[in-house]
Scaffold this motif. Structure first.
Motif, short mmCIF file in Angstrom:
data_model
loop_
_atom_site.label_atom_id
_atom_site.label_comp_id
_atom_site.label_asym_id
_atom_site.label_seq_id
_atom_site.Cartn_x
_atom_site.Cartn_y
_atom_site.Cartn_z
N VAL A 107 -6.21 29.10 22.42
CA VAL A 107 -6.60 27.78 22.49
C VAL A 107 -7.90 27.48 23.43
N THR A 108 -7.99 28.73 24.35
CA THR A 108 -8.92 28.43 25.54
C THR A 108 -10.22 29.36 25.03
N LYS A 109 -11.20 29.38 25.87
CA LYS A 109 -12.52 29.95 25.65
C LYS A 109 -12.29 31.36 25.70
N ASP A 126 -2.20 18.06 25.64
CA ASP A 126 -2.68 19.46 25.61
C ASP A 126 -4.20 19.59 25.95
N ALA A 127 -5.00 18.83 25.52
CA ALA A 127 -6.53 19.01 25.86
C ALA A 127 -6.63 19.16 27.20
N GLU A 128 -6.15 18.41 28.11
CA GLU A 128 -6.18 18.15 29.69
C GLU A 128 -5.73 19.45 30.12
N VAL A 129 -4.57 19.86 29.65
CA VAL A 129 -3.92 21.45 29.98
C VAL A 129 -4.87 22.42 29.65
N ILE A 130 -5.57 22.53 28.54
CA ILE A 130 -6.32 23.65 28.13
C ILE A 130 -7.67 23.43 28.97
N ASP A 168 8.80 28.11 28.29
CA ASP A 168 9.85 27.73 26.97
C ASP A 168 9.23 26.48 26.35
N ALA A 169 8.61 25.74 26.95
CA ALA A 169 8.36 24.25 26.37
C ALA A 169 6.80 23.87 26.78
N PHE A 170 6.25 22.95 25.96
CA PHE A 170 4.73 22.68 26.43
C PHE A 170 4.62 22.02 28.09
N PHE A 171 3.60 22.29 28.65
CA PHE A 171 3.36 21.68 30.03
C PHE A 171 3.07 20.38 29.73
N PRO A 172 3.63 19.51 30.00
CA PRO A 172 3.34 17.98 30.02
C PRO A 172 2.16 17.52 30.61
N PHE A 173 1.92 18.21 31.78
CA PHE A 173 0.61 17.91 32.70
C PHE A 173 -0.16 19.22 33.13
#
Length: 530
Positions: A398-400, A506-510, A477-482
Motif C-alpha cells: 500500500v506504500t510507494k 489507514d491513509a494517515e498511517v500509509i 496482529d491488527a491494524f494501527f489505529p493511528f
C-alpha cells in the motif's frame, strides 16, 4: 446382604475393544458369575472356551437390522433397571420372565477412531452406538444394584473387589463406576454432535457439548490453591495430548499451556522448507527463529530475549538432534517438545533430570479447523481455530516503496509469529528471527515501544553496538489505529511493516510510512489472540 454389598450373579458383556476381555471374563466365571454376551464378543468368548449365553437366547429375538437392534429389549433393560427388593419391580420381573443383570461391561463403537481414519459419512453413522449407551445409562441409574464398567482399566479393580467380597461389589465402587459411565456417554455424544454439526455446516448449533477423558491429574492449576486436571478431547491433533513424555517431572498446568502455545507456533513453519524453534514464556514467544538447522535457529531465537527464555518452553519443528539439544540444555528449560528426537539428543537431555522431553509424533496442521472454547460466567464462548496462514493471504503493498526480497521474507515470518502473540501484538524481525516482541498491552503503541526496548536490550546482551531493531521489519496482529505506532517502529529502525489494515486512519498511517520511505503491506486478515 445389605445394600452396601451387592452380589453379582449375571454379567452382560458387549465390547468393541476386546483388549483384556478373555482374562477378565475368565475371572468372572471363576467367581461363579454367569456371562451373557452379543455378536463379536460372544464369538470371542466361545472361542476362548468360556461358557456364555447369547443375548438372543435371553430376549427371544435374533439380532435385527444389521445388528442395530440386539440389546434394546425389556429383558435386557428390565434386568438392568429393576430395583431389587422392590415388590412391584419383582412382580413385573416374575410376570414377564425378566432376570436381573448385576454387572454390565460395555465399551462403545469406536466413533472417534472412525472419524480419525477418514471414513465416509455413512461409515461414521454406522459407528454410532445406540444399544451400548442405552444400557450404560440404565445400569448407571440403577447403581444401587448394578455395577457398570465402561473402561478396560477398571477390569482389574473390579475383579479385585469381587474377589475380596465373595463376588459382591460395594456401593462406593458402583457409584464411582456410575459417575464414570454417565461421563463416558456424555463425551461420546459430544463427539457425535460436534461432528454432525460440522458435517451439516451448523457453526452455532442450539446445543454445544464439550467432553474429554482424563489424561493427567495435576497437582494444582495456575496457582497452588487451584485444582486442575488435563483432559484430552479425542481430537487427533499433534501436541501435548499425543505426546510421549520421555523424562522429567510431571507436567504442570502452566507447562501444558505454554507447551501447547509453543508447538502451535512452531508448526507454522514447514519443516521441509526450514528448521524452526520457538521459545515460550507465559504463553507468549520470547524468541522465534528459522534457519538451516535447529541449532542455529535456537541460537537466534534465544538471542531475542535470553533473560525471559530462562525457565521457558522450547518447541522445534523437526526431529531434535544432538547439536540442538546440547544448545538448549545450556540454560534452565522446563519443557522441550518435538515431533521426534534421535537417541543422541535423548541422551543429552537425560542428563537434566527435571527437564521434560515430549515427543508429539508429528506437527499440528495450522490450516486445520477445530473448536476453541473459553469459559465465561454462566457459559462459554466457542469459536473456530484461527487457521488463517499468511501464505494463503492476498498480500497488498500500500506504500510507494515495495519491500525488498529480504524484507518480504521477514515480513511473512513476523506475521506468522504475531498470530501467536497476545494482543496487542507487535513483532520486530530480522533475518528470519524475532528481535523484539511486544505482547498483551492495552495500547498498540506501547507494544511497539516495548518491542523496540527488547530489541535494544537483546543487542546489549549480545554485545552488539546497535539495536537489533535497526533494519528490521515489524508485524502487527491488527491494524494501527493511528500513525504513532508506525512512527515509533520507524524511529526504532524498522524499514518495512505488515498489518491487516482496515483502520479509519489507514491513509494517515500509509502517509507516515511513505514520508519515511518504508514499505507497508496489508494482509486483510487480523490475528487477535486475547
Amino acid at each position: 446382604m445389605s445394600q452396601e454389598f451387592r452380589r453379582a450373579a449375571r454379567a452382560l458383556i458387549s465390547v468393541s475393544d476386546k483388549t483384556g476381555l478373555i482374562d477378565f471374563a475368565r475371572g468372572l466365571t471363576t467367581l461363579g458369575i454367569e456371562l451373557i454376551s452379543t455378536g463379536g464378543t460372544h464369538a470371542a468368548l466361545v472361542e476362548a472356551g468360556l461358557k456364555v449365553v447369547d443375548v438372543a437366547d435371553v430376549t427371544g429375538f435374533p439380532e435385527l437390522m444389521d445388528g442395530r437392534v440386539k440389546t434394546l429389549h425389556p429383558k435386557v433393560h428390565g434386568g438392568l433397571l429393576a430395583i431389587r427388593e422392590n415388590p412391584e419391580h419383582e412382580a413385573a420381573m416374575l410376570a414377564h420372565g425378566i432376570e436381573p443383570i448385576d454387572l454390565l461391561v460395555v465399551n462403545l463403537y469406536p466413533f472417534q477412531a472412525t472419524i480419525d481414519a477418514g471414513a465416509d459419512f455413512d461409515q461414521c453413522i454406522e459407528n454410532i452406538d445406540i444399544g451400548g449407551p442405552a444400557m450404560i445409562r440404565a445400569a448407571s441409574k440403577n447403581f444401587n444394584d448394578v455395577a457398570v464398567v465402561v473402561a478396560i482399566e477398571d477390569y482389574a479393580p473390579l475383579l479385585a473387589e469381587l474377589e475380596a467380597n465373595g463376588g459382591a461389589t460395594t456401593l462406593a465402587l458402583r457409584q464411582r463406576l456410575a459417575q464414570k459411565a454417565f461421563a463416558r456417554t456424555a463425551v461420546y455424544d459430544a463427539a457425535i454432535s460436534n461432528w454432525f454439526a460440522e458435517q451439516i455446516g451448523a457453526d452455532a448449533p442450539d446445543f454445544r457439548a464439550i467432553g474429554g477423558k482424563l489424561a493427567l491429574n495435576l497437582r494444582y492449576g495456575e496457582n497452588p490453591h487451584q485444582q486442575a486436571a488435563f483432559y484430552a478431547t479425542g481430537e487427533r491433533r499433534y501436541g501435548v495430548s499425543t505426546a510421549r513424555q520421555l523424562q522429567g517431572k510431571q507436567l504442570s498446568y502452566n507447562n501444558i499451556g505454554d507447551t501447547d502455545a509453543a508447538y502451535e507456533l512452531v508448526a507454522e513453519f514447514d519443516p521441509e522448507r526450514t528448521a524452526a524453534v520457538a521459545i515460550i514464556k507465559h504463553s507468549n514467544p520470547c524468541g522465534v527463529a528459522e534457519a538451516a538447522t535447529l541449532e542455529e535457529a535456537y541460537r537466534l531465537a534465544l538471542r531475542c530475549d535470553p533473560v525471559s527464555a530462562f525457565g521457558g518452553v522450547v518447541a522445534v519443528n523437526r526431529k531434535l538432534d544432538a547439536k540442538a539439544a546440547a544448545e538448549i540444555v545450556q540454560i534452565f528449560t522446563e519443557v522441550i517438545i518435538a515431533p521426534d528426537a534421535d537417541e543422541a539428543a535423548i541422551e543429552i537431555v537425560a542428563a537434566k533430570k527435571n527437564l521434560r522431553l515430549l515427543i508429539a509424533g508429528g506437527l499440528p496442521d495450522p490450516r486445520a479447523t477445530g473448536l476453541f472454547v473459553r469459559p465465561v460466567a454462566g457459559g462459554f464462548l466457542a469459536q473456530g481455530r484461527d487457521n488463517a496462514v499468511v501464505d494463503d493471504m492476498d498480500l497488498r503493498v500500500v506504500t510507494k516503496r515495495e519491500p525488498t526480497e529480504a524484507e518480504w521474507s521477514d515480513l511473512t515470518f513476523a506475521f506468522r509469529v504475531a498470530k501467536h502473540v497476545k494482543s496487542n501484538a507487535i513483532v520486530y524481525a530480522r533475518s528470519g528471527a524475532t528481535v523484539g516482541v511486544g505482547a498483551g498491552q492495552m495500547s498498540r503503541v506501547d507494544s511497539t515501544r516495548i518491542a523496540a526496548i527488547k530489541a535494544a536490550e537483546a543487542a546489549r546482551q549480545a554485545g552488539l553496538p546497535e539495536s537489533l531493531a535497526l533494519r528490521s521489519v515489524v508485524a502487527s496482529d491488527a491494524f494501527f489505529p493511528f500513525a504513532d505506532g508506525v512512527e515509533t517502529a520507524i524511529e526504532a529502525g524498522a524499514t518495512a511493516l505488515i498489518q491487516p489494515g482496515g483502520s479509519l486512519r489507514d491513509a494517515e498511517v500509509i502517509a507516515a510510512a511513505d514520508a519515511a520511505g518504508v514499505a507497508m503491506v496489508f494482509t486483510g486478515v487480523r490475528h487477535f489472540r486475547h
